[in-house]
Design a protein around this motif. Structure first.
Motif, PDB file in Angstrom:
ATOM      1  N   ALA A  53       0.813  -1.215   0.000  1.00  0.00           N
ATOM      2  CA  ALA A  53       0.000   0.000   0.000  1.00  0.00           C
ATOM      3  C   ALA A  53       0.847   1.265   0.000  1.00  0.00           C
ATOM      4  CB  ALA A  53      -0.933   0.004   1.212  1.00  0.00           C
ATOM      5  N   VAL A  54       2.146   1.119   0.214  1.00  0.00           N
ATOM      6  CA  VAL A  54       3.044   2.274   0.251  1.00  0.00           C
ATOM      7  C   VAL A  54       3.659   2.468  -1.131  1.00  0.00           C
ATOM      8  CG1 VAL A  54       5.143   3.239   1.264  1.00  0.00           C
ATOM      9  CG2 VAL A  54       3.544   1.955   2.696  1.00  0.00           C
ATOM     10  N   ALA A  55       3.487   3.642  -1.693  1.00  0.00           N
ATOM     11  CA  ALA A  55       4.077   3.965  -2.995  1.00  0.00           C
ATOM     12  C   ALA A  55       5.475   4.521  -2.781  1.00  0.00           C
ATOM     13  CB  ALA A  55       3.206   4.973  -3.736  1.00  0.00           C
ATOM     14  N   VAL A  56       6.451   3.888  -3.398  1.00  0.00           N
ATOM     15  CA  VAL A  56       7.835   4.286  -3.156  1.00  0.00           C
ATOM     16  C   VAL A  56       8.105   5.702  -3.646  1.00  0.00           C
ATOM     17  CG1 VAL A  56       8.709   3.346  -5.339  1.00  0.00           C
ATOM     18  CG2 VAL A  56      10.226   3.493  -3.354  1.00  0.00           C
ATOM     19  N   GLU A  57       7.394   6.128  -4.693  1.00  0.00           N
ATOM     20  CA  GLU A  57       7.641   7.480  -5.207  1.00  0.00           C
ATOM     21  C   GLU A  57       7.231   8.558  -4.208  1.00  0.00           C
ATOM     22  OE1 GLU A  57       3.913   5.838  -7.346  1.00  0.00           O
ATOM     23  OE2 GLU A  57       5.886   5.124  -6.698  1.00  0.00           O
ATOM     24  N   ASP A  58       6.346   8.200  -3.267  1.00  0.00           N
ATOM     25  CA  ASP A  58       5.940   9.162  -2.244  1.00  0.00           C
ATOM     26  C   ASP A  58       6.992   9.328  -1.152  1.00  0.00           C
ATOM     27  OD1 ASP A  58       3.558   9.497  -3.583  1.00  0.00           O
ATOM     28  OD2 ASP A  58       2.455   8.062  -2.347  1.00  0.00           O
ATOM     29  N   LEU A  59       7.986   8.448  -1.141  1.00  0.00           N
ATOM     30  CA  LEU A  59       9.003   8.474  -0.088  1.00  0.00           C
ATOM     31  C   LEU A  59      10.310   9.110  -0.544  1.00  0.00           C
ATOM     32  CD1 LEU A  59       8.471   4.827   1.257  1.00  0.00           C
ATOM     33  CD2 LEU A  59       7.271   6.916   1.922  1.00  0.00           C
ATOM     34  N   ILE A  60      10.388   9.458  -1.811  1.00  0.00           N
ATOM     35  CA  ILE A  60      11.613  10.055  -2.347  1.00  0.00           C
ATOM     36  C   ILE A  60      11.726  11.506  -1.872  1.00  0.00           C
ATOM     37  CG2 ILE A  60      12.811  10.735  -4.459  1.00  0.00           C
ATOM     38  CD1 ILE A  60      11.533   8.335  -5.838  1.00  0.00           C
ATOM     39  N   ILE A  61      12.886  11.851  -1.351  1.00  0.00           N
ATOM     40  CA  ILE A  61      13.122  13.189  -0.803  1.00  0.00           C
ATOM     41  C   ILE A  61      13.871  14.033  -1.834  1.00  0.00           C
ATOM     42  CG2 ILE A  61      14.161  14.509   1.076  1.00  0.00           C
ATOM     43  CD1 ILE A  61      14.085  11.969   2.769  1.00  0.00           C
ATOM     44  N   PRO A  62      13.261  15.087  -2.336  1.00  0.00           N
ATOM     45  CA  PRO A  62      14.018  15.998  -3.209  1.00  0.00           C
ATOM     46  C   PRO A  62      14.985  16.827  -2.368  1.00  0.00           C
ATOM     47  CG  PRO A  62      11.804  16.839  -2.838  1.00  0.00           C
ATOM     48  CD  PRO A  62      11.857  15.500  -2.159  1.00  0.00           C
ATOM     49  N   THR A  63      16.104  17.184  -2.939  1.00  0.00           N
ATOM     50  CA  THR A  63      17.090  17.980  -2.200  1.00  0.00           C
ATOM     51  C   THR A  63      17.320  19.315  -2.908  1.00  0.00           C
ATOM     52  OG1 THR A  63      19.085  17.222  -3.359  1.00  0.00           O
ATOM     53  CG2 THR A  63      18.210  15.801  -1.604  1.00  0.00           C
ATOM     54  N   ASP A  64      18.020  20.193  -2.215  1.00  0.00           N
ATOM     55  CA  ASP A  64      18.311  21.496  -2.808  1.00  0.00           C
ATOM     56  C   ASP A  64      19.510  21.447  -3.749  1.00  0.00           C
ATOM     57  OD1 ASP A  64      20.213  21.063  -0.890  1.00  0.00           O
ATOM     58  OD2 ASP A  64      20.145  23.087  -0.041  1.00  0.00           O
ATOM     59  N   ILE A  65      20.061  20.253  -3.960  1.00  0.00           N
ATOM     60  CA  ILE A  65      21.067  20.068  -5.008  1.00  0.00           C
ATOM     61  C   ILE A  65      20.315  19.700  -6.279  1.00  0.00           C
ATOM     62  CG2 ILE A  65      23.033  18.707  -5.793  1.00  0.00           C
ATOM     63  CD1 ILE A  65      23.834  18.277  -2.927  1.00  0.00           C
ATOM     64  N   PRO A  66      20.330  20.545  -7.294  1.00  0.00           N
ATOM     65  CA  PRO A  66      19.568  20.253  -8.516  1.00  0.00           C
ATOM     66  C   PRO A  66      19.940  18.886  -9.092  1.00  0.00           C
ATOM     67  CG  PRO A  66      20.398  22.502  -8.561  1.00  0.00           C
ATOM     68  CD  PRO A  66      21.048  21.827  -7.385  1.00  0.00           C
ATOM     69  N   GLY A  67      18.906  18.113  -9.411  1.00  0.00           N
ATOM     70  CA  GLY A  67      19.131  16.804 -10.023  1.00  0.00           C
ATOM     71  C   GLY A  67      19.395  15.682  -9.045  1.00  0.00           C
ATOM     72  N   LEU A  68      19.365  15.940  -7.736  1.00  0.00           N
ATOM     73  CA  LEU A  68      19.657  14.906  -6.739  1.00  0.00           C
ATOM     74  C   LEU A  68      18.455  14.681  -5.828  1.00  0.00           C
ATOM     75  CD1 LEU A  68      21.561  12.944  -5.239  1.00  0.00           C
ATOM     76  CD2 LEU A  68      22.315  14.904  -3.852  1.00  0.00           C
ATOM     77  N   SER A  69      18.011  13.429  -5.742  1.00  0.00           N
ATOM     78  CA  SER A  69      16.967  13.012  -4.804  1.00  0.00           C
ATOM     79  C   SER A  69      17.499  11.845  -3.990  1.00  0.00           C
ATOM     80  CB  SER A  69      15.686  12.600  -5.541  1.00  0.00           C
ATOM     81  OG  SER A  69      15.172  13.675  -6.309  1.00  0.00           O
ATOM     82  N   VAL A  70      16.887  11.627  -2.828  1.00  0.00           N
ATOM     83  CA  VAL A  70      17.362  10.587  -1.911  1.00  0.00           C
ATOM     84  C   VAL A  70      16.183   9.736  -1.465  1.00  0.00           C
ATOM     85  CG1 VAL A  70      18.542  10.112   0.265  1.00  0.00           C
ATOM     86  CG2 VAL A  70      19.234  12.079  -1.115  1.00  0.00           C
ATOM     87  N   LEU A  71      16.409   8.426  -1.391  1.00  0.00           N
ATOM     88  CA  LEU A  71      15.422   7.501  -0.839  1.00  0.00           C
ATOM     89  C   LEU A  71      16.026   6.849   0.397  1.00  0.00           C
ATOM     90  CD1 LEU A  71      12.706   6.003  -1.005  1.00  0.00           C
ATOM     91  CD2 LEU A  71      13.824   4.305  -2.475  1.00  0.00           C
ATOM     92  N   PRO A  72      15.469   7.112   1.596  1.00  0.00           N
ATOM     93  CA  PRO A  72      16.025   6.516   2.823  1.00  0.00           C
ATOM     94  C   PRO A  72      15.910   4.997   2.822  1.00  0.00           C
ATOM     95  CG  PRO A  72      14.541   8.346   3.319  1.00  0.00           C
ATOM     96  CD  PRO A  72      14.351   8.022   1.874  1.00  0.00           C
ATOM     97  N   ALA A  73      16.636   4.373   3.742  1.00  0.00           N
ATOM     98  CA  ALA A  73      16.588   2.911   3.863  1.00  0.00           C
ATOM     99  C   ALA A  73      15.255   2.445   4.421  1.00  0.00           C
ATOM    100  CB  ALA A  73      17.731   2.419   4.749  1.00  0.00           C
ATOM    101  N   GLY A  74      14.674   3.215   5.342  1.00  0.00           N
ATOM    102  CA  GLY A  74      13.399   2.820   5.928  1.00  0.00           C
ATOM    103  C   GLY A  74      13.574   1.917   7.132  1.00  0.00           C
ATOM    104  N   ARG A  75      12.535   1.134   7.405  1.00  0.00           N
ATOM    105  CA  ARG A  75      12.512   0.299   8.603  1.00  0.00           C
ATOM    106  C   ARG A  75      13.616  -0.747   8.581  1.00  0.00           C
ATOM    107  NH1 ARG A  75       7.036  -3.235   7.911  1.00  0.00           N
ATOM    108  NH2 ARG A  75       6.230  -1.205   7.248  1.00  0.00           N
ATOM    109  N   GLN A  76      14.031  -1.161   9.765  1.00  0.00           N
ATOM    110  CA  GLN A  76      14.999  -2.241   9.888  1.00  0.00           C
ATOM    111  C   GLN A  76      14.262  -3.561  10.082  1.00  0.00           C
ATOM    112  OE1 GLN A  76      17.789  -1.261  13.018  1.00  0.00           O
ATOM    113  NE2 GLN A  76      18.982   0.080  11.685  1.00  0.00           N
ATOM    114  N   THR A  77      14.781  -4.606   9.462  1.00  0.00           N
ATOM    115  CA  THR A  77      14.148  -5.918   9.543  1.00  0.00           C
ATOM    116  C   THR A  77      15.207  -6.998   9.404  1.00  0.00           C
ATOM    117  OG1 THR A  77      12.573  -7.422   8.456  1.00  0.00           O
ATOM    118  CG2 THR A  77      13.672  -5.807   7.069  1.00  0.00           C
ATOM    119  N   ASN A  78      14.911  -8.163   9.946  1.00  0.00           N
ATOM    120  CA  ASN A  78      15.820  -9.303   9.817  1.00  0.00           C
ATOM    121  C   ASN A  78      15.574 -10.102   8.544  1.00  0.00           C
ATOM    122  OD1 ASN A  78      17.057  -8.730  12.297  1.00  0.00           O
ATOM    123  ND2 ASN A  78      15.573  -9.961  13.439  1.00  0.00           N
TER     124      ASN A  78
END
Length: 329
Positions: free
Chosen positions: A203-228
């Motif tokens: 139910a989670v759309a990955v595109e909604d989790l992408i963080i735009p940055t103030d560096i033009p052309g650079l976005s970041v996707l965090p690792a998210g939850r930890q799991t085994n």
């Protein structure tokens, strides 16, 4: 017991009667044989009984056409609420400078020049793979190493910042080191939901989790939850769907994955099956040949594997390719 009258014994002086005579004395057979005796009905002379008519239980019914059942209307597709657009994250330039990363719009340094050479070769390989018809996997680059401390995260961040300066490409930096994520902290960005959350929850759309940055052309996707079970999630069919979403409608996007060390955790080897290129970071005078060979065998399924020598202190030609000053992962 019931009592019976005793049978008299015949008088022997008168002569013994025969058995028939004795039976006649006890049972009067003559009466039964007289003409007036009732006769038993003769078998087979009675008229046959009239057959009993059985009414038919099957009534003649006119066929009735079944009532038309209206077709059920198709259920409407569930509408997933879209998450609000994430605000632009400000990259801490001072932190980049202190950690010897490339600083956007900063002075040209030996580090920035070295990564210009690295990215040019990688982008040429990406274009060649795309022309060969490898598909969207050609837009994905895995940054990996054999052991912790070899410089993979440092190399991934510098490569992402360098590619972001390209005119025909933008870059998405994905922190895929789920156990020990460090991309966001290296850039001075607060952590939040990320890659693993999208893999674990359809139910989670990955595109909604992408963080735009103030560096033009650079976005970041965090690792998210930890799991085994990170390797199991990466091996699922959901991973292909999520990865396809990262480049959907963006033919110029390059996706860079910072993965865990190959000889320390298994997710990197699993993720290598989904990328078109792997850049193996080798720490000069630290990474052994045996460790390097073992690590390379784990990503043998990747189409393109290149080595990046990190931490070189001397070059006979005068170049300092791969020399990362002040590095600390």
């Amino acid at each position: 017991m019931t009592m019976h009258d005793p049978i008299k014994s015949p008088d022997k002086s008168e002569g013994s009667p025969s058995l028939i005579e004795r039976a006649s004395q006890m049972y009067d057979f003559r009466k039964a044989l007289s003409p007036d005796a009732p006769k038993l009905p003769e078998q087979g002379n009675d008229p046959a009984p009239a057959p009993i008519e059985t009414p038919s239980v099957m009534a003649s019914l006119d066929p009735v056409a079944p009532a038309a059942v209206p077709a059920a209307a198709p259920a409407p597709a569930p509408v997933r609420p879209r998450a609000p657009v994430l605000p632009v994250a400000e990259i801490d330039r001072d932190l980049l400078r202190e950690s010897a990363f490339i600083v956007p719009d900063g002075p040209v340094t030996s580090i920035s020049e070295e990564f210009r050479i690295v990215k040019r070769r990688l982008l040429a390989s990406v274009q060649a793979e795309a022309n060969a018809g490898i598909g969207i996997a050609a837009q994905r680059i895995l940054i990996c190493s054999a052991n912790p401390g070899d410089g993979k995260t440092y190399s991934a961040i510098n490569l992402a910042i360098s590619i972001a300066a390209e005119k025909d490409h933008d870059v998405l930096l994905v922190d895929a080191d789920f156990a020990k994520p460090s991309v966001l902290s290296s850039l001075g960005i607060a952590g939040q939901q990320g890659f693993m959350d999208a893999l674990a929850d359809p139910a989670v759309a990955v595109e909604d989790l992408i963080i735009p940055t103030d560096i033009p052309g650079l976005s970041v996707l965090p690792a998210g939850r930890q799991t085994n079970t990170d390797s199991e999630y990466l091996a699922s069919a959901r991973t292909r769907e999520v990865l396809a979403s990262l480049t959907a409608g963006r033919p110029g996007r390059i996706v860079i994955f910072d993965s865990p060390p190959l000889l320390a955790a298994s997710p990197a080897a699993t993720l290598a099956q989904h990328v078109g290129h792997a850049l193996m970071v080798v720490r000069a005078d630290v990474t052994s040949e045996r460790a390097l060979r073992d690590a390379l065998s784990l990503i043998a399924g990747c189409n393109q594997i290149q080595l990046l020598l990190n931490g070189v202190k001397f070059s006979p030609s005068g170049r300092s390719f791969g020399s990362y000053y002040g590095y600390g992962e």
